[in-house]
Write an enzyme that holds these catalytic residues in place. Structure first.
Site, PDB file in Angstrom:
ATOM      1  N   TYR A 288      -7.295  15.630  -7.740  1.00  0.00           N
ATOM      2  CA  TYR A 288      -6.350  15.023  -8.692  1.00  0.00           C
ATOM      3  C   TYR A 288      -5.456  16.104  -9.292  1.00  0.00           C
ATOM      4  O   TYR A 288      -4.237  15.946  -9.374  1.00  0.00           O
ATOM      5  CB  TYR A 288      -7.152  14.302  -9.783  1.00  0.00           C
ATOM      6  CG  TYR A 288      -6.347  13.403 -10.693  1.00  0.00           C
ATOM      7  CD1 TYR A 288      -5.869  12.175 -10.245  1.00  0.00           C
ATOM      8  CD2 TYR A 288      -6.087  13.762 -12.012  1.00  0.00           C
ATOM      9  CE1 TYR A 288      -5.147  11.327 -11.098  1.00  0.00           C
ATOM     10  CE2 TYR A 288      -5.379  12.930 -12.865  1.00  0.00           C
ATOM     11  CZ  TYR A 288      -4.911  11.715 -12.399  1.00  0.00           C
ATOM     12  OH  TYR A 288      -4.203  10.883 -13.244  1.00  0.00           O
TER      13      TYR A 288
ATOM     14  N   LYS B 144      -1.424  16.046  -8.704  1.00  0.00           N
ATOM     15  CA  LYS B 144      -0.515  15.831  -9.828  1.00  0.00           C
ATOM     16  C   LYS B 144       0.376  17.063 -10.079  1.00  0.00           C
ATOM     17  O   LYS B 144       1.536  16.917 -10.467  1.00  0.00           O
ATOM     18  CB  LYS B 144      -1.319  15.465 -11.080  1.00  0.00           C
ATOM     19  CG  LYS B 144      -1.990  14.081 -10.985  1.00  0.00           C
ATOM     20  CD  LYS B 144      -0.983  12.960 -10.794  1.00  0.00           C
ATOM     21  CE  LYS B 144      -1.615  11.586 -10.883  1.00  0.00           C
ATOM     22  NZ  LYS B 144      -0.647  10.485 -10.728  1.00  0.00           N
TER      23      LYS B 144
ATOM     24  N   SER C 134      -2.940  16.574 -16.056  1.00  0.00           N
ATOM     25  CA  SER C 134      -3.791  17.188 -15.019  1.00  0.00           C
ATOM     26  C   SER C 134      -2.959  17.849 -13.933  1.00  0.00           C
ATOM     27  O   SER C 134      -3.516  18.473 -13.023  1.00  0.00           O
ATOM     28  CB  SER C 134      -4.706  16.130 -14.402  1.00  0.00           C
ATOM     29  OG  SER C 134      -5.494  15.537 -15.401  1.00  0.00           O
TER      30      SER C 134
ATOM     31  N   ASP D  96       0.875  -1.173   0.000  1.00  0.00           N
ATOM     32  CA  ASP D  96       0.000   0.000   0.000  1.00  0.00           C
ATOM     33  C   ASP D  96       0.913   1.224   0.000  1.00  0.00           C
ATOM     34  O   ASP D  96       1.605   1.501   0.991  1.00  0.00           O
ATOM     35  CB  ASP D  96      -0.900  -0.017   1.244  1.00  0.00           C
ATOM     36  CG  ASP D  96      -1.854   1.170   1.269  1.00  0.00           C
ATOM     37  OD1 ASP D  96      -1.654   2.124   0.485  1.00  0.00           O
ATOM     38  OD2 ASP D  96      -2.800   1.138   2.078  1.00  0.00           O
TER      39      ASP D  96
HETATM   40  P1  NAD Z   1      -4.799   1.739 -13.283  1.00  0.00           P
HETATM   41  O1  NAD Z   1      -6.017   1.913 -12.444  1.00  0.00           O
HETATM   42  O2  NAD Z   1      -4.830   0.799 -14.429  1.00  0.00           O
HETATM   43  O3  NAD Z   1      -3.546   1.359 -12.371  1.00  0.00           O
HETATM   44  C1  NAD Z   1      -3.322   1.958 -11.131  1.00  0.00           C
HETATM   45  C2  NAD Z   1      -2.703   0.925 -10.219  1.00  0.00           C
HETATM   46  O4  NAD Z   1      -2.403   1.566  -8.964  1.00  0.00           O
HETATM   47  C3  NAD Z   1      -3.650  -0.242  -9.915  1.00  0.00           C
HETATM   48  O5  NAD Z   1      -2.991  -1.465 -10.140  1.00  0.00           O
HETATM   49  C4  NAD Z   1      -3.998  -0.059  -8.460  1.00  0.00           C
HETATM   50  O6  NAD Z   1      -4.239  -1.275  -7.751  1.00  0.00           O
HETATM   51  C5  NAD Z   1      -2.750   0.657  -7.932  1.00  0.00           C
HETATM   52  N1  NAD Z   1      -2.999   1.357  -6.679  1.00  0.00           N
HETATM   53  C6  NAD Z   1      -4.023   2.204  -6.368  1.00  0.00           C
HETATM   54  N2  NAD Z   1      -3.933   2.599  -5.111  1.00  0.00           N
HETATM   55  C7  NAD Z   1      -2.836   1.983  -4.587  1.00  0.00           C
HETATM   56  C8  NAD Z   1      -2.222   1.985  -3.308  1.00  0.00           C
HETATM   57  N3  NAD Z   1      -2.729   2.686  -2.279  1.00  0.00           N
HETATM   58  N4  NAD Z   1      -1.114   1.248  -3.137  1.00  0.00           N
HETATM   59  C9  NAD Z   1      -0.599   0.517  -4.156  1.00  0.00           C
HETATM   60  N5  NAD Z   1      -1.135   0.467  -5.367  1.00  0.00           N
HETATM   61  C10 NAD Z   1      -2.242   1.195  -5.589  1.00  0.00           C
HETATM   62  O7  NAD Z   1      -4.457   3.203 -13.781  1.00  0.00           O
HETATM   63  P2  NAD Z   1      -3.333   3.757 -14.753  1.00  0.00           P
HETATM   64  O8  NAD Z   1      -4.035   4.537 -15.781  1.00  0.00           O
HETATM   65  O9  NAD Z   1      -2.356   2.715 -15.158  1.00  0.00           O
HETATM   66  O10 NAD Z   1      -2.644   4.789 -13.765  1.00  0.00           O
HETATM   67  C11 NAD Z   1      -1.273   4.737 -13.410  1.00  0.00           C
HETATM   68  C12 NAD Z   1      -0.802   6.129 -13.093  1.00  0.00           C
HETATM   69  O11 NAD Z   1      -0.937   6.939 -14.261  1.00  0.00           O
HETATM   70  C13 NAD Z   1      -1.607   6.841 -12.010  1.00  0.00           C
HETATM   71  O12 NAD Z   1      -0.738   7.590 -11.182  1.00  0.00           O
HETATM   72  C14 NAD Z   1      -2.505   7.771 -12.794  1.00  0.00           C
HETATM   73  O13 NAD Z   1      -2.920   8.887 -12.035  1.00  0.00           O
HETATM   74  C15 NAD Z   1      -1.593   8.142 -13.931  1.00  0.00           C
HETATM   75  N6  NAD Z   1      -2.247   8.663 -15.109  1.00  0.00           N
HETATM   76  C16 NAD Z   1      -3.146   7.926 -15.800  1.00  0.00           C
HETATM   77  C17 NAD Z   1      -3.766   8.458 -16.915  1.00  0.00           C
HETATM   78  C18 NAD Z   1      -4.791   7.701 -17.708  1.00  0.00           C
HETATM   79  O14 NAD Z   1      -5.458   8.326 -18.543  1.00  0.00           O
HETATM   80  N7  NAD Z   1      -4.938   6.404 -17.534  1.00  0.00           N
HETATM   81  C19 NAD Z   1      -3.428   9.756 -17.340  1.00  0.00           C
HETATM   82  C20 NAD Z   1      -2.482  10.476 -16.620  1.00  0.00           C
HETATM   83  C21 NAD Z   1      -1.884   9.929 -15.504  1.00  0.00           C
END
Ligand code: NAD
Length: 259
Positions: free
Chosen positions: A151, A155, A140, A59
């Site tokens: 968010y 970020k 963002s 976590d």
């Molecule tokens: P995702 O939901 O597919 O993956 C996120 C992962 O983080 C999941 O496996 C989840 O279990 C894990 N997670 C969440 N809370 C947690 C915690 N407390 N401890 C450990 N693990 C935890 O999402 P994603 O799109 O792959 O996002 C990854 C990163 O990219 C994030 O930081 C997100 O904000 C960022 N992001 C995503 C996008 C998008 O459009 N998908 C755009 C910009 C930034």
């Protein structure tokens, strides 16, 4: 390319989306991996897909668990070369209805986790004579969105925290950069594929007229983490299909039929 042959890489949020794609990318370039995530099943599956990888249920909102993740990498492989602080959540909401508990949660998962990841990693990177950290921010973190105040705040803080840590540790051969993805097709953006009107809106405002794929972020993270980026630190790299390159003015070419 085998830019990470026998390099030790720690990835958080590795069970899904961008983290999983990046873990696979590092593995394909020879890395030894330690993967952290809350999702035990997903994380173990990704570890199996990577050749030499350990999964540690973590976590990222708990400093002691993040420290244990780093320690596991050192115990298992001897040192750490690269850390990708990537775990995150997105919970929409508007003021005044955002509950303080939800605000604190997003700051905890999206920002405090990056502080914990860097804090826990730096002593190990120093011991290894240097290394590279990549933090996942977002577009963002560069501009404001609708219905994402927590968010946006978290970020933006990741972008500037990254700059601060980059300055602080540059003379220790530790590089720290952030990636700022635009909308990427992962479980986090599942609503887009479920709501055609949202997909249409995206197609209108993104010059490349599509969402990105997690692998398109993984390639940039691998570049930043590698020696190919040896003179880069403190950068916030936008990967968004041109979304933030636009001023937001109407698409005159489409509206006026200019060909
Ligand atoms: P995702 O939901 O597919 O993956 C996120 C992962 O983080 C999941 O496996 C989840 O279990 C894990 N997670 C969440 N809370 C947690 C915690 N407390 N401890 C450990 N693990 C935890 O999402 P994603 O799109 O792959 O996002 C990854 C990163 O990219 C994030 O930081 C997100 O904000 C960022 N992001 C995503 C996008 C998008 O459009 N998908 C755009 C910009 C930034």
């Amino acid at each position: 390319m085998q830019r990470f042959a026998d390099k030790v890489v720690v990835v958080t949020g590795a069970a899904s989306g961008i983290g999983a794609a990046t873990a696979r990318r590092f593995a394909s370039e020879g890395a030894l991996l330690v993967l952290g995530d809350l999702d035990g099943d997903g994380g173990s599956d990704v570890a199996k897909q990577c050749e030499r990888a350990e999964f540690v249920r973590t976590d990222v909102t708990k400093l002691e668990e993040v420290e244990a993740l780093m320690q596991c990498a050192v115990d298992r492989f001897g040192h750490i070369d690269v850390v990708f602080n990537n775990a995150g959540i997105l919970e929409p909401g508007t003021l005044p209805d955002v509950e303080p508990a939800d605000w604190h949660r997003i700051i905890d998962v999206d920002l405090n986790s990056v502080f914990y990841g860097c804090r826990a990693a730096i002593p190990h990177l120093r011991n290894a004579g240097g290394g590279s950290i990549v933090n996942t921010a977002s577009i963002s973190g560069i501009g404001g969105d609708y219905a994402m105040p927590g968010y946006n705040a978290a970020k933006a803080a990741v972008v500037n925290f990254t700059r601060s840590i980059a300055c602080e540790h540059a003379d220790q051969n530790i590089r720290v950069n952030s990636v700022c993805p635009g909308p990427i097709e992962t479980p986090m953006t599942a609503a887009v594929s479920q709501m055609p009107e949202l997909a249409e809106e995206y197609a209108k405002v993104i010059p490349m007229a599509r969402l990105g794929q997690p692998e398109e972020i993984a390639g940039v993270v691998a570049f930043l983490a590698s020696d190919d980026a040896s003179y880069m630190t403190g950068a916030a790299i936008v990967i968004d299909g041109g979304l933030t390159a636009c001023t937001g003015q109407p698409n005159f070419r489409r509206v006026l039929g200019l060909g």
